[in-house]
Design a protein around this motif. Structure first.
Motif, mmCIF file in Angstrom:
data_model
loop_
_atom_site.group_PDB
_atom_site.id
_atom_site.type_symbol
_atom_site.label_atom_id
_atom_site.label_comp_id
_atom_site.label_asym_id
_atom_site.label_seq_id
_atom_site.Cartn_x
_atom_site.Cartn_y
_atom_site.Cartn_z
ATOM 1 N N GLN A 5 0.844 -1.188 0.000
ATOM 2 C CA GLN A 5 0.000 0.000 0.000
ATOM 3 C C GLN A 5 0.882 1.241 0.000
ATOM 4 N N PRO A 6 0.454 2.274 -0.738
ATOM 5 C CA PRO A 6 1.225 3.520 -0.700
ATOM 6 C C PRO A 6 1.176 4.123 0.700
ATOM 7 N N PRO A 7 2.214 4.868 1.066
ATOM 8 C CA PRO A 7 2.206 5.457 2.408
ATOM 9 C C PRO A 7 1.052 6.431 2.567
ATOM 10 N N LYS A 8 0.502 6.458 3.742
ATOM 11 C CA LYS A 8 -0.589 7.386 4.047
ATOM 12 C C LYS A 8 0.013 8.761 4.339
ATOM 13 N N ILE A 9 -0.685 9.783 3.892
ATOM 14 C CA ILE A 9 -0.253 11.157 4.137
ATOM 15 C C ILE A 9 -1.014 11.669 5.341
ATOM 16 N N GLU A 10 -0.305 12.305 6.253
ATOM 17 C CA GLU A 10 -0.954 12.937 7.396
ATOM 18 C C GLU A 10 -1.259 14.380 7.030
ATOM 19 N N PHE A 11 -2.514 14.754 7.205
ATOM 20 C CA PHE A 11 -2.957 16.105 6.875
ATOM 21 C C PHE A 11 -3.143 16.918 8.133
ATOM 22 N N PRO A 12 -2.853 18.207 8.097
ATOM 23 C CA PRO A 12 -2.330 18.938 6.962
ATOM 24 C C PRO A 12 -0.877 18.557 6.693
ATOM 25 N N THR A 62 6.336 23.232 -10.966
ATOM 26 C CA THR A 62 6.215 22.607 -9.653
ATOM 27 C C THR A 62 5.845 23.666 -8.630
ATOM 28 N N VAL A 63 4.824 23.365 -7.845
ATOM 29 C CA VAL A 63 4.387 24.246 -6.762
ATOM 30 C C VAL A 63 4.359 23.439 -5.472
ATOM 31 N N TRP A 64 4.479 24.136 -4.355
ATOM 32 C CA TRP A 64 4.394 23.498 -3.045
ATOM 33 C C TRP A 64 3.234 24.138 -2.298
ATOM 34 N N ILE A 65 2.363 23.291 -1.782
ATOM 35 C CA ILE A 65 1.189 23.778 -1.057
ATOM 36 C C ILE A 65 1.135 23.096 0.305
ATOM 37 N N THR A 66 0.231 23.582 1.141
ATOM 38 C CA THR A 66 -0.124 22.853 2.348
ATOM 39 C C THR A 66 -1.374 22.063 2.003
#
Length: 90
Positions: A5-12, A62-66
């Motif tokens: 499984q792909p790693p889970k992203i913790e939000f934010p 390429t952009v970086w966001i929260t």
């Protein structure tokens, strides 16, 4: 065998990169900024990078966001893919 499984992203999730590959031209940059402002208002436009392909036909922006959640990322991807000049969103 079990699928990995792909790693889970913790939000934010701060500093989440989104790369958009599309046909070269100022319209690509403008469109990407417009979509990011809609879905991630206040993102750091100073960090945007634009790279040209070896033959100059394509640009990657390429952009970086929260990132605030899966819904936000899905909406960004869908809005970017509407533009026929955009070939890939990563």
């Amino acid at each position: 065998m079990s699928q990995q499984q792909p790693p889970k992203i913790e939000f934010p999730c701060e500093n989440y990169p989104i790369k958009v590959l599309g046909e070269a031209g100022p319209e690509l940059h403008t469109y990407v900024v417009e979509i990011m402002e809609r879905h991630a208002p206040g993102f750091d436009q100073e960090r945007i990078t634009v790279r040209e392909s070896s033959k100059g036909r394509y640009h990657s922006v390429t952009v970086w966001i929260t990132a605030t959640g899966v819904e936000q990322l899905t909406a960004i991807h869908e809005d970017l893919r509407v533009n026929t000049n955009i070939k890939m969103v990563m």
